[in-house]
Design an enzyme around this catalytic site. Structure first.
Site, PDB file in Angstrom:
ATOM      1  N   HIS A 116     -48.204 118.331 -16.036  1.00 36.00           N
ATOM      2  CA  HIS A 116     -48.682 119.266 -14.760  1.00 36.00           C
ATOM      3  C   HIS A 116     -48.200 118.825 -13.487  1.00 36.00           C
ATOM      4  O   HIS A 116     -48.347 117.402 -13.506  1.00 36.00           O
ATOM      5  CB  HIS A 116     -50.077 119.327 -14.784  1.00 36.00           C
ATOM      6  N   LYS A 152     -50.488 121.635  -4.182  1.00 38.09           N
ATOM      7  CA  LYS A 152     -49.077 121.054  -4.652  1.00 38.09           C
ATOM      8  C   LYS A 152     -48.178 122.460  -4.589  1.00 38.09           C
ATOM      9  O   LYS A 152     -47.031 121.976  -4.076  1.00 38.09           O
ATOM     10  CB  LYS A 152     -49.394 120.645  -6.297  1.00 38.09           C
ATOM     11  N   ASP A 209     -46.072 123.970 -11.324  1.00 37.48           N
ATOM     12  CA  ASP A 209     -47.134 124.093 -12.352  1.00 37.48           C
ATOM     13  C   ASP A 209     -46.929 123.412 -13.520  1.00 37.48           C
ATOM     14  O   ASP A 209     -47.805 122.366 -13.900  1.00 37.48           O
ATOM     15  CB  ASP A 209     -47.360 125.405 -12.728  1.00 37.48           C
ATOM     16  N   ARG A 258     -52.745 100.888   3.488  1.00 35.55           N
ATOM     17  CA  ARG A 258     -52.152 101.191   4.725  1.00 35.55           C
ATOM     18  C   ARG A 258     -50.744 100.513   5.132  1.00 35.55           C
ATOM     19  O   ARG A 258     -50.041 100.841   5.993  1.00 35.55           O
ATOM     20  CB  ARG A 258     -52.976 100.571   5.690  1.00 35.55           C
TER      21      ARG A 258
END
Length: 312
Positions: free
Chosen positions: A140, A161, A179, A245
């Protein structure tokens, strides 16, 4: 699940010439991506004959066969023909012997020919068959070509997405699959992704529906397949969660037995995820070329600490 390859597809995709064969013989099925060069078999040694493979004849095989008497050549050619032998293929535009054509016609096996060299032809056939016959797995996500890098965008349903992929397409990148992405292992290190046939060039945008990317943005906005080189996982931003970060959190995800680098991007209102993915792709490529901004920062920080320590 592996696909089925017919000899006719080899003819069409590799521009092979049909020396002999009919419509029925071109429907023969290739089930093995390995290719045989029957040199030992021409000497009469058939103990380990790989009869279910394509039989490729280069200059050595053809020259050796020409030195045989016609009766012996016909006998060997007949032994090369079995019920599951897909085809005989001749390279370098060499001439098939009458005995090869006779034996092939008797068993309804096509004889094909190519003008290119044997090694190159073997490589092209092997590459084509490996891709077509490899077992496929569906994952997916959305696969996009970003600056020549295959980026698989994954995340929870409804996180955006497809919308992110559409923004990337608008910015000049190319869609491979939306998809659902069919992936197969090209080799131990490389994974190839492609769209299912029914979803090719299509993308679903909530509130709009299905759109045809090639129809709206042109042929340059889509691509048929792409190596999966980076996975970007989109997740909802949470103030209670600590995020990387510095870019030192190197993780991988295993897809179809191949490990692919993965980064996680927190999504919240105001973040331009498409631009972040572009930068992530460029940064990933820079790391592969030997430049790591995180390491540069850590080196500078270490030097600064050492300098401050020396002043005391």
């Amino acid at each position: 699940m592996s696909e089925i390859v017919k000899v006719k597809e080899l003819v069409d995709n590799l521009s092979l010439e049909v020396v002999t064969g009919n419509a029925a013989s071109l429907e023969r099925i290739v089930t093995n991506s390995d290719i045989s060069r029957p040199g030992l078999e021409l000497t009469g040694y058939f103990s380990y004959y790989s009869h279910d493979r394509l039989q490729l004849f280069g200059n050595k095989e053809i020259t050796f066969a020409e030195r045989m008497i016609p009766e012996e050549r016909l006998m060997v050619m007949r032994r090369l023909c079995t019920d599951d032998t897909p085809a005989f293929i001749i390279s370098r535009d060499l001439t098939a012997s009458k005995e090869m054509i006779q034996a092939a016609d008797e068993h309804n096996i096509p004889v094909l020919k190519s003008k290119i060299g044997t090694s190159r032809l073997l490589g092209e056939i092997a590459s084509f068959l490996s891709g077509r016959l490899a077992a496929r797995t569906s994952v997916h996500g959305v696969l996009v070509d970003v600056y020549g890098l295959g980026v698989l965008i994954q995340g929870d349903s409804g996180i955006g997405k497809s919308e992110t992929a559409l923004e990337l397409v608008k910015r000049g990148h190319r869609l491979i699959a939306d998809d659902r992405v069919d992936v197969y292992q090209q080799d131990e290190l490389n994974l190839i992704g492609e769209p299912p046939g029914i979803l090719q060039h299509l993308i679903e945008i909530r509130g709009i529906g299905i759109i045809d990317v090639m129809d709206l943005f042109g042929a340059s906005a889509v691509r048929g397949e792409m190596p999966v080189q980076l996975v970007v996982y989109l997740e909802n931003w949470s103030k209670d969660k600590t995020y990387d970060r510095l870019g030192s959190d190197n993780t991988e995800v295993e897809i179809a037995d191949v490990k692919v680098p993965r980064i996680k991007i927190p999504v919240k209102t105001g973040r331009n995820v498409a631009i972040i993915i572009e930068v992530a792709a460029m940064n990933f490529r820079a790391k592969n070329m030997g430049y790591d901004a995180t390491k540069t920062f850590e080196d500078r920080l270490s030097r600064l600490i050492d300098e401050n320590s020396g002043e005391k």
